[in-house]
Write a protein that holds these residues in place. Structure first.
Motif, PDB file in Angstrom:
ATOM      1  N   LYS A  39       0.823  -1.201   0.000  1.00  0.00           N
ATOM      2  CA  LYS A  39       0.000   0.000   0.000  1.00  0.00           C
ATOM      3  C   LYS A  39       0.858   1.251   0.000  1.00  0.00           C
ATOM      4  O   LYS A  39       2.078   1.196   0.177  1.00  0.00           O
ATOM      5  CB  LYS A  39      -0.910   0.025   1.245  1.00  0.00           C
ATOM      6  CG  LYS A  39      -1.925  -1.094   1.323  1.00  0.00           C
ATOM      7  CD  LYS A  39      -2.705  -1.016   2.630  1.00  0.00           C
ATOM      8  CE  LYS A  39      -3.729  -2.137   2.729  1.00  0.00           C
ATOM      9  NZ  LYS A  39      -4.460  -2.122   4.011  1.00  0.00           N
ATOM     10  N   SER A  40       0.205   2.368  -0.173  1.00  0.00           N
ATOM     11  CA  SER A  40       0.851   3.656   0.071  1.00  0.00           C
ATOM     12  C   SER A  40       0.555   4.053   1.506  1.00  0.00           C
ATOM     13  O   SER A  40      -0.372   3.534   2.139  1.00  0.00           O
ATOM     14  CB  SER A  40       0.306   4.723  -0.881  1.00  0.00           C
ATOM     15  OG  SER A  40      -1.072   4.962  -0.621  1.00  0.00           O
ATOM     16  N   ASN A  41       1.336   4.978   2.047  1.00  0.00           N
ATOM     17  CA  ASN A  41       1.099   5.432   3.418  1.00  0.00           C
ATOM     18  C   ASN A  41      -0.251   6.121   3.560  1.00  0.00           C
ATOM     19  O   ASN A  41      -0.897   6.033   4.607  1.00  0.00           O
ATOM     20  CB  ASN A  41       2.220   6.379   3.856  1.00  0.00           C
ATOM     21  CG  ASN A  41       3.497   5.635   4.200  1.00  0.00           C
ATOM     22  OD1 ASN A  41       3.530   4.846   5.125  1.00  0.00           O
ATOM     23  ND2 ASN A  41       4.552   5.878   3.433  1.00  0.00           N
ATOM     24  N   THR A  42      -0.689   6.764   2.488  1.00  0.00           N
ATOM     25  CA  THR A  42      -2.007   7.418   2.520  1.00  0.00           C
ATOM     26  C   THR A  42      -3.119   6.393   2.618  1.00  0.00           C
ATOM     27  O   THR A  42      -4.039   6.522   3.435  1.00  0.00           O
ATOM     28  CB  THR A  42      -2.197   8.272   1.253  1.00  0.00           C
ATOM     29  OG1 THR A  42      -1.154   9.240   1.167  1.00  0.00           O
ATOM     30  CG2 THR A  42      -3.555   8.963   1.281  1.00  0.00           C
ATOM     31  N   GLU A  43      -3.027   5.338   1.815  1.00  0.00           N
ATOM     32  CA  GLU A  43      -4.043   4.288   1.864  1.00  0.00           C
ATOM     33  C   GLU A  43      -3.983   3.534   3.189  1.00  0.00           C
ATOM     34  O   GLU A  43      -5.021   3.109   3.710  1.00  0.00           O
ATOM     35  CB  GLU A  43      -3.847   3.311   0.702  1.00  0.00           C
ATOM     36  CG  GLU A  43      -4.927   2.227   0.646  1.00  0.00           C
ATOM     37  CD  GLU A  43      -4.723   1.247  -0.478  1.00  0.00           C
ATOM     38  OE1 GLU A  43      -5.516   0.277  -0.574  1.00  0.00           O
ATOM     39  OE2 GLU A  43      -3.768   1.421  -1.265  1.00  0.00           O
ATOM     40  N   ASP A  54      -4.256  -0.560  -4.992  1.00  0.00           N
ATOM     41  CA  ASP A  54      -3.205  -0.653  -6.011  1.00  0.00           C
ATOM     42  C   ASP A  54      -1.988  -1.355  -5.403  1.00  0.00           C
ATOM     43  O   ASP A  54      -1.501  -0.952  -4.340  1.00  0.00           O
ATOM     44  CB  ASP A  54      -2.797   0.747  -6.500  1.00  0.00           C
ATOM     45  CG  ASP A  54      -3.948   1.467  -7.167  1.00  0.00           C
ATOM     46  OD1 ASP A  54      -4.659   0.830  -7.961  1.00  0.00           O
ATOM     47  OD2 ASP A  54      -4.129   2.663  -6.878  1.00  0.00           O
ATOM     48  N   TRP A  55      -1.539  -2.393  -6.061  1.00  0.00           N
ATOM     49  CA  TRP A  55      -0.410  -3.177  -5.544  1.00  0.00           C
ATOM     50  C   TRP A  55       0.888  -2.474  -5.929  1.00  0.00           C
ATOM     51  O   TRP A  55       1.345  -2.547  -7.074  1.00  0.00           O
ATOM     52  CB  TRP A  55      -0.451  -4.590  -6.108  1.00  0.00           C
ATOM     53  CG  TRP A  55      -1.625  -5.380  -5.586  1.00  0.00           C
ATOM     54  CD1 TRP A  55      -2.914  -4.952  -5.460  1.00  0.00           C
ATOM     55  CD2 TRP A  55      -1.598  -6.726  -5.106  1.00  0.00           C
ATOM     56  NE1 TRP A  55      -3.701  -5.942  -4.935  1.00  0.00           N
ATOM     57  CE2 TRP A  55      -2.921  -7.046  -4.712  1.00  0.00           C
ATOM     58  CE3 TRP A  55      -0.600  -7.673  -4.976  1.00  0.00           C
ATOM     59  CZ2 TRP A  55      -3.270  -8.291  -4.187  1.00  0.00           C
ATOM     60  CZ3 TRP A  55      -0.944  -8.913  -4.465  1.00  0.00           C
ATOM     61  CH2 TRP A  55      -2.261  -9.211  -4.064  1.00  0.00           C
ATOM     62  N   VAL A 244       4.984   1.746   5.657  1.00  0.00           N
ATOM     63  CA  VAL A 244       4.990   0.919   4.448  1.00  0.00           C
ATOM     64  C   VAL A 244       6.410   0.463   4.113  1.00  0.00           C
ATOM     65  O   VAL A 244       6.643  -0.700   3.763  1.00  0.00           O
ATOM     66  CB  VAL A 244       4.373   1.693   3.270  1.00  0.00           C
ATOM     67  CG1 VAL A 244       4.618   0.954   1.953  1.00  0.00           C
ATOM     68  CG2 VAL A 244       2.877   1.877   3.492  1.00  0.00           C
ATOM     69  N   LEU A 245       7.371   1.368   4.237  1.00  0.00           N
ATOM     70  CA  LEU A 245       8.755   1.035   3.923  1.00  0.00           C
ATOM     71  C   LEU A 245       9.297  -0.019   4.896  1.00  0.00           C
ATOM     72  O   LEU A 245      10.005  -0.945   4.492  1.00  0.00           O
ATOM     73  CB  LEU A 245       9.624   2.297   3.992  1.00  0.00           C
ATOM     74  CG  LEU A 245      11.008   2.210   3.327  1.00  0.00           C
ATOM     75  CD1 LEU A 245      10.869   1.989   1.834  1.00  0.00           C
ATOM     76  CD2 LEU A 245      11.800   3.477   3.615  1.00  0.00           C
ATOM     77  N   VAL A 246       8.951   0.104   6.155  1.00  0.00           N
ATOM     78  CA  VAL A 246       9.384  -0.881   7.152  1.00  0.00           C
ATOM     79  C   VAL A 246       8.741  -2.236   6.872  1.00  0.00           C
ATOM     80  O   VAL A 246       9.397  -3.282   6.980  1.00  0.00           O
ATOM     81  CB  VAL A 246       9.031  -0.393   8.571  1.00  0.00           C
ATOM     82  CG1 VAL A 246       9.395  -1.456   9.611  1.00  0.00           C
ATOM     83  CG2 VAL A 246       9.745   0.908   8.879  1.00  0.00           C
TER      84      VAL A 246
END
Length: 278
Positions: A39-43, A54-55, A244-246
């Motif tokens: 995911k994105s951080n916003t989602e 969205d993948w 998300v990055l972690v």
């Protein structure tokens, strides 16, 4: 259908329900982490537990490049591979000797290994740090390899000894009758037959080294030498606003363990079963 058949069938259904529940509880955190990583951080803020709209596979590229998880994975590989070689070779030779050879002090020496198996790592980590400082190995990957090997050897020797004791002794005696020696009996007959136990040793040792946090924490203090557990702990602190990055870094760090277990799963289970029976 008799009452006994009904009870047996109900018991099987109940067991299947329990197994499905246990599998769900075990896999749910994995599914959640993987979902977050895509995911994105916003989602993530609006849909934390649902499937991603969205993948975003690019998150894994960012984790490799921006977060630097690739460096930590490489360090863990550099530590894990030599440790595996040391532990498999040493435990196989020791297990063969303890199981099949007769020599003075055999049981006493094996008891020492069992003591090492019972001692928690936290009770000896200070001594390990002191020893490695005096040997000039502190804050080095070779020093970490030796420390991890020492931690993993007792269990590996225990498994290999049980495996060799479970093999027919007549096979070893047949080698002697044909004019061979201990080395021939070990390399050509006994060790190949102990492959399930070797696989179990490989899997357990790899998972122990790959997931170990305490030993690297005490013996490594340079950022460039951090292994995966230390690296993930650092990323959690450095990227507090980028969950998300972690999560993507965590997924990448887990892949080698999953691959090792998937490749050796059948022999691993067989090796553990043989040791438990003996």
């Amino acid at each position: 259908m008799s009452g006994t058949d009904v009870r047996v069938r109900a018991g099987r259904v109940g067991l299947q329900v329990i197994l499905v529940f246990v599998a769900f509880v075990s896999l749910a955190p994995v599914a959640i982490i993987l979902s977050i990583a895509l995911k994105s951080n916003t989602e993530l803020a609006t849909n934390p537990l649902g499937l991603p709209n969205d993948w975003l596979l690019g998150n894994f590229v960012d984790a490799w490049n921006e977060a630097g998880i690739g460096r930590y994975i490489l360090n863990s590989v550099i530590v894990a591979v030599p440790t595996l070689a040391i532990v498999v070779i040493a435990s196989s030779l020791a297990g063969y000797a303890f199981a099949l050879m007769r020599f003075r002090g055999r049981e006493a020496i094996f008891t020492v290994f069992l003591i090492g198996l019972m001692l928690p790592a936290v009770s000896i980590v200070t001594a390990l740090s002191f020893i490695e400082q005096n040997l000039g190995l502190y804050n080095t990957l070779p020093g970490l390899v030796l420390a991890e090997s020492a931690i993993c050897l007792p269990l590996a020797v225990f498994i290999m000894r049980a495996a060799f004791k479970d093999l027919p002794g007549e096979l070893r005696e047949a080698v002697f009758i044909d004019g061979g020696g201990e080395i021939t009996a070990f390399l050509r007959v006994m060790f190949p037959l102990a492959r399930p136990a070797v696989s179990a040793t490989v899997v357990l040792t790899f998972l122990t080294v790959w997931n170990d946090y305490l030993i690297p924490l005490v013996l490594i203090n340079t950022e460039s030498l951090r292994t995966v557990p230390l690296g993930l702990a650092f990323l959690k602190t450095a990227f507090t606003s980028n969950t998300v990055l972690v999560a993507a870094s965590t997924v990448l760090a887990a892949i080698p363990s999953i691959v090792i277990y998937a490749l050796l799963q059948r022999q691993f289970i067989q090796g553990i079963a043989q040791g438990s029976i003996k």
